[in-house]
Design an enzyme around this catalytic site. Structure first.
Site, mmCIF file in Angstrom:
data_model
loop_
_atom_site.group_PDB
_atom_site.id
_atom_site.type_symbol
_atom_site.label_atom_id
_atom_site.label_comp_id
_atom_site.label_asym_id
_atom_site.label_seq_id
_atom_site.Cartn_x
_atom_site.Cartn_y
_atom_site.Cartn_z
ATOM 1 N N ASP A 22 0.822 -1.215 0.000
ATOM 2 C CA ASP A 22 0.000 0.000 0.000
ATOM 3 C C ASP A 22 0.857 1.268 0.000
ATOM 4 O OD1 ASP A 22 -2.348 1.413 -0.016
ATOM 5 O OD2 ASP A 22 -2.743 1.199 2.130
ATOM 6 N N GLY A 23 0.304 2.321 -0.568
ATOM 7 C CA GLY A 23 0.956 3.637 -0.495
ATOM 8 C C GLY A 23 1.516 4.149 -1.812
ATOM 9 N N GLY A 25 -0.053 5.559 -4.321
ATOM 10 C CA GLY A 25 -0.665 6.843 -4.673
ATOM 11 C C GLY A 25 -0.037 7.979 -3.890
ATOM 12 N N HIS A 39 2.321 3.472 -8.985
ATOM 13 C CA HIS A 39 2.135 2.047 -9.315
ATOM 14 C C HIS A 39 3.317 1.532 -10.132
ATOM 15 C CE1 HIS A 39 -1.711 2.325 -7.542
ATOM 16 N NE2 HIS A 39 -2.309 2.964 -8.537
ATOM 17 N N THR A 68 -11.067 -6.684 -4.643
ATOM 18 C CA THR A 68 -12.389 -6.597 -5.289
ATOM 19 C C THR A 68 -12.879 -5.139 -5.219
ATOM 20 O OG1 THR A 68 -13.282 -7.397 -3.175
ATOM 21 C CG2 THR A 68 -13.240 -8.968 -4.975
ATOM 22 N N TRP A 71 -11.833 -2.245 -7.898
ATOM 23 C CA TRP A 71 -12.548 -2.040 -9.176
ATOM 24 C C TRP A 71 -13.282 -0.698 -9.169
ATOM 25 C CZ3 TRP A 71 -11.121 -4.758 -13.123
ATOM 26 C CH2 TRP A 71 -10.757 -6.110 -12.989
ATOM 27 N N LEU A 133 10.165 -21.137 -4.620
ATOM 28 C CA LEU A 133 9.257 -20.197 -3.951
ATOM 29 C C LEU A 133 7.933 -20.188 -4.713
ATOM 30 C CD1 LEU A 133 8.683 -17.562 -2.124
ATOM 31 C CD2 LEU A 133 9.607 -16.275 -4.030
ATOM 32 N N ARG A 190 1.986 -4.837 6.202
ATOM 33 C CA ARG A 190 1.297 -3.792 5.436
ATOM 34 C C ARG A 190 2.156 -2.543 5.447
ATOM 35 N NH1 ARG A 190 -4.900 -2.287 4.660
ATOM 36 N NH2 ARG A 190 -4.596 -0.611 3.161
ATOM 37 N N GLU A 209 1.491 -13.224 12.532
ATOM 38 C CA GLU A 209 2.044 -12.039 13.181
ATOM 39 C C GLU A 209 1.826 -10.882 12.216
ATOM 40 O OE1 GLU A 209 3.358 -11.744 16.200
ATOM 41 O OE2 GLU A 209 2.940 -13.870 16.548
#
Ligand code: IPE
Ligand code: IPE
Ligand code: MG
Length: 251
Positions: A22-23, A25, A39, A68, A71, A133, A190, A209
């Site tokens: 995240d982040g 933008g 992005h 989801t 969108w 992996l 996150r 965790e």
């Protein structure tokens, strides 16, 4: 960084890491650029983190790439994200092969544009025998939707008498999730300072965790990952037991 790597290799590694990337933008905005610039730069972090996980021996990495709910973003942003997915898959196939990485997806893949679906199917097929992996991309993924689907699939089996009501247990539920082939998440990261799960792997993180960092995704590099893992290794996972019981187990 070498020291950090040596340090974490001495402890037990999380078998399955999941990341809410995240982040992007906000990162772009801080540079006076449009969101899509974030992005594009986030792709570099994706590459670094995959490489970092393979390097130290993490077996499963799951990345939240598109929810989801995403969108509902502006059309152009969605379009750019899908185009980025296609171009990155094309570019990275060789690296995945060289590093023995297997691609997997979770989410309603049939809702993605044709080209993205085709590219994904191609890379999944070509990497299916790799085993260093397992990289899972969560695309058009929503955990609640996943759980609704599980309930439908299981109910159908009960109605058709393929499965008895009493037979339903946690294992059966696991086997019907998109993540049926993956182990439970050990460590969820996150980025960007938000402290929420945003509909990601709700069932699968029961005992994971959690790690929240203010670093924005395009700035998240191997060193950040290794620091996070080091913190993970210094936590005590008790799974409901007492600290004394855990210490005894580790003796
Ligand atoms: C994460 O970055 C990428 C996706 C959700 C696709 P964001 O686009 O959510 O960036 P912020 O949170 O607006 O800064
Ligand atoms: C979560 O990020 C989804 C992905 C990282 C793909 P969002 O930016 O969409 O989450 P919210 O809206 O801030 O909860
Ligand atoms: Mg966001």
């Amino acid at each position: 960084m070498k020291d950090l790597k040596a340090k974490i290799l001495k402890g037990s590694l999380p078998n399955h890491i999941a990341i809410i990337m995240d982040g992007n933008g906000r990162w772009a905005k801080s540079k006076g650029k449009p969101r899509v610039f974030g992005h594009k730069n986030g792709v570099t972090s994706v590459k670094e983190i995959i490489e970092g996980c393979a390097e130290i021996g993490v077996n499963y990495l799951t990345l939240y790439a598109f929810s989801t709910e995403n969108w509902n973003r502006p059309k152009l942003e969605v379009k750019t994200l899908m185009a980025l997915l296609v171009s990155s898959l094309k570019k990275e196939l060789k690296t995945l092969q060289e590093n023995n990485i297997k691609l997997n997806t979770i989410g309603t893949i049939h809702n993605l544009p044709e080209r993205a679906q085709k590219e994904l199917a191609d890379v999944i097929e070509k990497t299916k025998n790799n085993n260093r992996l397992t990289l899972t991309l969560a695309l058009s993924y929503g955990s609640r939707e996943e759980i609704v689907n599980v309930i439908k699939k299981i109910s159908k089996k009960v109605v058709n008498k393929q499965l008895g009501l009493e037979e339903i247990n946690e294992k059966i539920i696991n086997n019907h999730l998109y993540t049926f082939s993956l182990p439970d998440v050990d460590f969820m990261i996150r980025t960007s300072g938000e402290k929420r799960i945003s509909n990601f792997l709700l069932w699968q993180i029961a005992y994971a965790e959690l790690y929240f960092t203010n670093t924005l995704w395009p700035d998240f590099r191997k060193e950040n990952l290794f620091n996070a893992i080091f913190e993970y290794q210094n936590r005590e996972r008790r799974f409901g037991k007492t600290s004394e019981q855990i210490e005894k187990l580790n003796e």
